[in-house]
Design a protein around this motif. Structure first.
Motif, short mmCIF file in Angstrom:
data_model
loop_
_atom_site.label_atom_id
_atom_site.label_comp_id
_atom_site.label_asym_id
_atom_site.label_seq_id
_atom_site.Cartn_x
_atom_site.Cartn_y
_atom_site.Cartn_z
N THR A 138 -17.13 -16.75 -1.80
CA THR A 138 -15.99 -17.67 -1.81
C THR A 138 -15.34 -17.72 -3.18
O THR A 138 -14.36 -18.42 -3.38
CB THR A 138 -16.41 -19.10 -1.39
N ARG A 139 -15.90 -16.97 -4.14
CA ARG A 139 -15.40 -16.92 -5.52
C ARG A 139 -15.37 -18.32 -6.13
O ARG A 139 -14.42 -18.71 -6.82
CB ARG A 139 -14.01 -16.30 -5.59
N SER A 140 -16.45 -19.10 -5.89
CA SER A 140 -16.50 -20.47 -6.40
C SER A 140 -16.55 -20.51 -7.92
O SER A 140 -16.09 -21.47 -8.54
CB SER A 140 -17.72 -21.20 -5.84
N GLY A 141 -17.15 -19.50 -8.54
CA GLY A 141 -17.28 -19.50 -9.99
C GLY A 141 -18.34 -20.45 -10.50
O GLY A 141 -18.36 -20.79 -11.70
N VAL B 145 -14.04 -16.62 4.24
CA VAL B 145 -13.99 -17.93 4.88
C VAL B 145 -14.41 -17.73 6.33
O VAL B 145 -13.66 -17.16 7.13
CB VAL B 145 -12.58 -18.53 4.80
N GLY B 146 -15.64 -18.15 6.66
CA GLY B 146 -16.18 -17.82 7.98
C GLY B 146 -16.37 -16.32 8.07
O GLY B 146 -17.06 -15.72 7.25
N ASP B 147 -15.74 -15.71 9.08
CA ASP B 147 -15.82 -14.25 9.19
C ASP B 147 -14.50 -13.59 8.79
O ASP B 147 -14.25 -12.44 9.12
CB ASP B 147 -16.21 -13.84 10.61
N ARG B 148 -13.68 -14.32 8.04
CA ARG B 148 -12.38 -13.79 7.62
C ARG B 148 -12.36 -13.52 6.12
O ARG B 148 -12.85 -14.34 5.33
CB ARG B 148 -11.26 -14.79 7.93
N LEU B 149 -11.78 -12.41 5.74
CA LEU B 149 -11.49 -12.14 4.34
C LEU B 149 -10.03 -12.48 4.08
O LEU B 149 -9.14 -12.02 4.79
CB LEU B 149 -11.74 -10.66 4.02
N LEU C 115 -11.14 -21.91 -1.99
CA LEU C 115 -11.56 -22.75 -0.87
C LEU C 115 -12.13 -24.03 -1.44
O LEU C 115 -13.14 -24.01 -2.16
CB LEU C 115 -12.61 -22.02 -0.03
N ALA C 116 -11.49 -25.17 -1.14
CA ALA C 116 -11.91 -26.46 -1.71
C ALA C 116 -11.63 -27.59 -0.73
O ALA C 116 -10.54 -27.65 -0.14
CB ALA C 116 -11.19 -26.72 -3.03
N GLY C 117 -12.60 -28.47 -0.58
CA GLY C 117 -12.41 -29.64 0.26
C GLY C 117 -12.06 -29.31 1.69
O GLY C 117 -11.39 -30.11 2.37
N GLY C 118 -12.49 -28.16 2.18
CA GLY C 118 -12.19 -27.76 3.55
C GLY C 118 -10.83 -27.12 3.73
O GLY C 118 -10.42 -26.85 4.86
N TYR C 119 -10.12 -26.86 2.63
CA TYR C 119 -8.79 -26.25 2.71
C TYR C 119 -8.75 -24.99 1.83
O TYR C 119 -9.48 -24.86 0.85
CB TYR C 119 -7.71 -27.23 2.23
#
Length: 432
Positions: free
Chosen positions: A33-36, A230-234, A288-292
């Motif tokens: 998710t590249r959260s860092g 995100v899920g099974d999507r890039l 990807l943050a807070g579900g968005y």
């Protein structure tokens, strides 16, 4: 003979890189998710320079850390394994002659070799790098992480356009046994390149599968973070395209399934204006943050999107001016630390997707932040200085020089250190 065999096997096991560990940094910004975020990093102490490793070229990709090893790749097409504590070279492997700038139609990297961040596969213990070699050949190289031995070299050419016009800057992704490789263009946007994603399995002779932006030119996928899972999507951000009349798939956030079929997309209503003024979304990897899903780019407008329905043209949940962005954000919960050109900003996304802009740090250069040890870390790329910021206020707690870096440099946080790719190799800072 039996005793000798046992000794050899035990020795090999002791030197092998370990399997999955949350403290490892095996891909750009730690995870898909590249959260860092470095979840195992100890609280911040006093920063000090641990070591500088001079390598045979500039390191543009983020260094990876697996166990006690740092992996880095240079624009001279050499992959290194370094001792994480000392910077000593454990092994180095040269994978081909890089492409000289004089043989490219434009660009600003000389020579052009391995630019993107590599990815490590704990299942196979292979390290993957995308190298550009003479005659503009783009090769996916897999190396044994223990020894540096090359296991495979496979062509991974962009499917459309002139291959010499393409540059592979976006980080590689490893998802369910496949490597995903995004392509954009050279600095200067010259010749005919077309944004694309190419995929190959981690092992085997299979032919690549691919997706390309349905434009006649440009639409590059070039942000250094590559795609997010995100899920099974890039999901990838695409750059400006050639058209200002008929929508051509550029200036968008696209969602691809594992077979690289387009399944969803978001595009600003002002896409035509973005295309004509080079003010597109392609400069920042989505977050990807807070579900968005959060998107931002050169124009400086941030958008929130539903991850399971990006919304097509004008389908955002909210939008707000934040700042022009280049690179990749870091995310903690519903807070996004955005890589603004004039210093990172804290942006929060509430449960309804509303964007609120918080503090701005006094750090220039536009480096991409990461998070760990109770701090937000960012590099002033114009001065080559690493800063540790207070996550709540953006106030600089500590600063330390790391050397000359490229525009999109981002620190790796692991094993009590910050590791930075520089124009001469890798710098390590202790106290992280």
């Amino acid at each position: 003979m039996v005793t000798l065999l046992i000794v050899v096997l035990v020795s090999a096991m002791c030197t092998d890189p370990p399997g999955p560990d949350p403290a490892d940094w095996t891909t750009y910004h730690h995870d898909n998710t590249r959260s860092g975020v470095a979840p195992e990093l100890a609280p911040l102490g006093t920063l000090s320079k641990a070591w500088d490793a001079t390598l045979d070229g500039a390191v543009y990709g983020q260094p990876l850390v697996v166990g006690d090893r740092v992996f880095a790749a240079t624009e001279n097409n050499t992959v290194y394994a370094l001792d994480a504590a000392t910077g000593r070279t454990i092994w180095s492997t040269h994978v081909g002659s890089p492409m000289p700038l004089s043989q490219l139609p434009c660009g600003n990297i000389n020579p052009l070799g391995i630019t993107s961040t590599m990815v490590y596969d704990p299942a196979t213990r292979l390290l993957f790098a995308l190298s550009e070699t003479t005659a503009a050949r783009h090769m996916l190289v897999s190396l044994d992480a223990t020894t540096g031995t090359v296991r495979q070299r496979r062509a991974a050419e962009p499917p459309e356009g002139n291959r010499v016009a393409h540059q592979q800057r976006g980080a590689l992704s490893l998802v369910d046994g496949r490597i995903y490789i995004p392509y954009g263009g050279l600095d200067g946007d010259c010749d005919r390149y077309i944004g694309s994603v190419v995929s190959l399995p981690v092992v085997g002779p299979a032919k690549p599968i691919s997706y390309h932006v349905p434009t006649t030119r440009q639409g590059g996928i070039w942000a250094p973070g590559g795609g997010i899972l995100v899920g099974d999507r890039l999901m990838y951000a695409t750059g400006n395209g050639a058209s200002t009349t008929t929508y051509d798939g550029s200036d968008s956030i696209i969602a691809l399934n594992p077979e690289l079929k387009l399944v969803d997309r978001f595009t600003p209503t002002i896409w035509a204006e973005d295309n004509s003024s080079d003010a597109d979304l392609g400069s920042m990897t989505p977050a990807l943050a807070g579900g968005y899903v959060y998107a931002n780019g050169k124009r400086g407008v941030g958008y929130t999107l539903k991850p399971n329905h990006l919304g097509g043209i004008g389908g955002q949940i909210d939008q707000a001016y934040v700042c022009p962005t280049f690179g990749a954000a870091a995310v903690s919960g519903n807070t996004i630390y955005v890589p603004c050109v004039d210093g990172p900003r804290a942006v929060t996304i509430n449960t309804k997707g509303k964007i609120t802009v918080g503090w701005q740090a006094v750090v220039s250069g536009g480096g991409s932040p990461t998070i760990g040890g109770g701090a937000v870390w960012v590099i002033d790329t114009s001065l080559g200085i690493l800063s540790a910021l207070d996550p709540a206020t953006g106030v600089v707690r500590q600063r330390i020089p790391v050397g000359k870096v490229h525009r999109f440099a981002s620190p790796t946080l692991a094993r009590g250190h910050a590791y930075v790719g520089t124009m001469t190799g890798v710098a390590a800072v202790a106290g992280a």
